[in-house]
Scaffold this motif. Structure first.
Motif, mmCIF file in Angstrom:
data_model
loop_
_atom_site.group_PDB
_atom_site.id
_atom_site.type_symbol
_atom_site.label_atom_id
_atom_site.label_comp_id
_atom_site.label_asym_id
_atom_site.label_seq_id
_atom_site.Cartn_x
_atom_site.Cartn_y
_atom_site.Cartn_z
ATOM 1 N N GLN A 74 29.918 -24.670 34.038
ATOM 2 C CA GLN A 74 30.376 -25.006 35.384
ATOM 3 C C GLN A 74 29.236 -24.941 36.402
ATOM 4 O O GLN A 74 29.427 -25.307 37.559
ATOM 5 N N GLY A 75 28.077 -24.446 35.965
ATOM 6 C CA GLY A 75 26.925 -24.408 36.852
ATOM 7 C C GLY A 75 26.780 -23.128 37.647
ATOM 8 O O GLY A 75 25.986 -23.082 38.593
ATOM 9 N N GLN A 76 27.527 -22.090 37.299
ATOM 10 C CA GLN A 76 27.400 -20.825 38.020
ATOM 11 C C GLN A 76 26.070 -20.162 37.672
ATOM 12 O O GLN A 76 25.567 -20.283 36.559
ATOM 13 N N SER A 77 25.526 -19.438 38.622
ATOM 14 C CA SER A 77 24.247 -18.762 38.396
ATOM 15 C C SER A 77 24.450 -17.500 37.559
ATOM 16 O O SER A 77 25.570 -16.994 37.431
ATOM 17 N N ASN A 78 23.343 -16.984 37.032
ATOM 18 C CA ASN A 78 23.408 -15.744 36.248
ATOM 19 C C ASN A 78 23.921 -14.586 37.099
ATOM 20 O O ASN A 78 24.680 -13.750 36.616
ATOM 21 N N VAL A 79 23.523 -14.552 38.358
ATOM 22 C CA VAL A 79 23.974 -13.492 39.264
ATOM 23 C C VAL A 79 25.485 -13.566 39.457
ATOM 24 O O VAL A 79 26.173 -12.533 39.426
ATOM 25 N N ASP A 80 26.007 -14.779 39.636
ATOM 26 C CA ASP A 80 27.456 -14.940 39.806
ATOM 27 C C ASP A 80 28.209 -14.500 38.555
ATOM 28 O O ASP A 80 29.247 -13.838 38.643
ATOM 29 N N ILE A 81 27.691 -14.857 37.397
ATOM 30 C CA ILE A 81 28.348 -14.499 36.132
ATOM 31 C C ILE A 81 28.330 -12.983 35.955
ATOM 32 O O ILE A 81 29.355 -12.373 35.619
ATOM 33 N N LYS A 82 27.185 -12.355 36.209
ATOM 34 C CA LYS A 82 27.088 -10.899 36.070
ATOM 35 C C LYS A 82 27.974 -10.191 37.082
ATOM 36 O O LYS A 82 28.628 -9.197 36.756
#
Length: 155
Positions: A74-82
């Motif tokens: 979906q294009g979420q950043s690593n920070v958003d996922i964490k």
């Protein structure tokens, strides 16, 4: 010779199987796939202690891998996922939890213990190496000692 092959076989059976992602959905490019794999190495399996999400065979780990895959696609950043996973499972989902008051012991505890051990070691080495000096007798004490020794030794 047979014994060697038997031992090798036991080692191969004991080697943990690498978790295989059952989601056949491919990534658009190699960079996205590399980012996904690196992210899985930074996340801890909540079922298996001290095992990255990428290597765990637990059902929850498979679900989390699929969820992370979807978020990456979906294009979420690593920070958003964490951030999402920390909100859901707590800081223990991260291999490197952030430095904050409740993780001070985790981050600084080993260094403090090492410093304490160093100072204790220095203390005991200094204490052991301390030279015990013989006390210097005053002239009166020396004369008294000579008299006592002469009384014991009649020669």
């Amino acid at each position: 010779m047979m014994r060697i092959w038997f031992i090798i076989g036991l080692f191969l059976l004991a080697y943990p199987a690498i978790a295989i992602d059952s989601n056949p959905q491919p990534f658009a490019d190699a960079m996205t796939e590399a980012r996904y794999k690196e992210l899985l190495k930074e996340l801890r399996c909540m079922v298996c202690p001290n095992q990255p999400l990428s290597d765990s065979e637990a059902g929850l780990a498979q679900d989390l891998r699929e969820e992370v895959r979807e978020m990456v696609l979906q294009g979420q950043s690593n920070v958003d996922i964490k951030t999402f996973l920390v909100a859901r499972y707590g800081d223990s989902v991260l291999y490197n939890p952030p430095v904050m008051p409740k993780t001070f012991l985790l981050w600084f505890g080993p260094a403090v213990l090492l410093l304490i051990a160093f100072f204790v070691l220095v203390y005991f080495i200094r204490r052991q190496n301390k030279v015990v000096s013989t006390p210097v007798l005053t002239p009166e004490e020396q004369e008294k000692l000579t008299q006592v020794l002469n009384q014991r030794d009649p020669s």
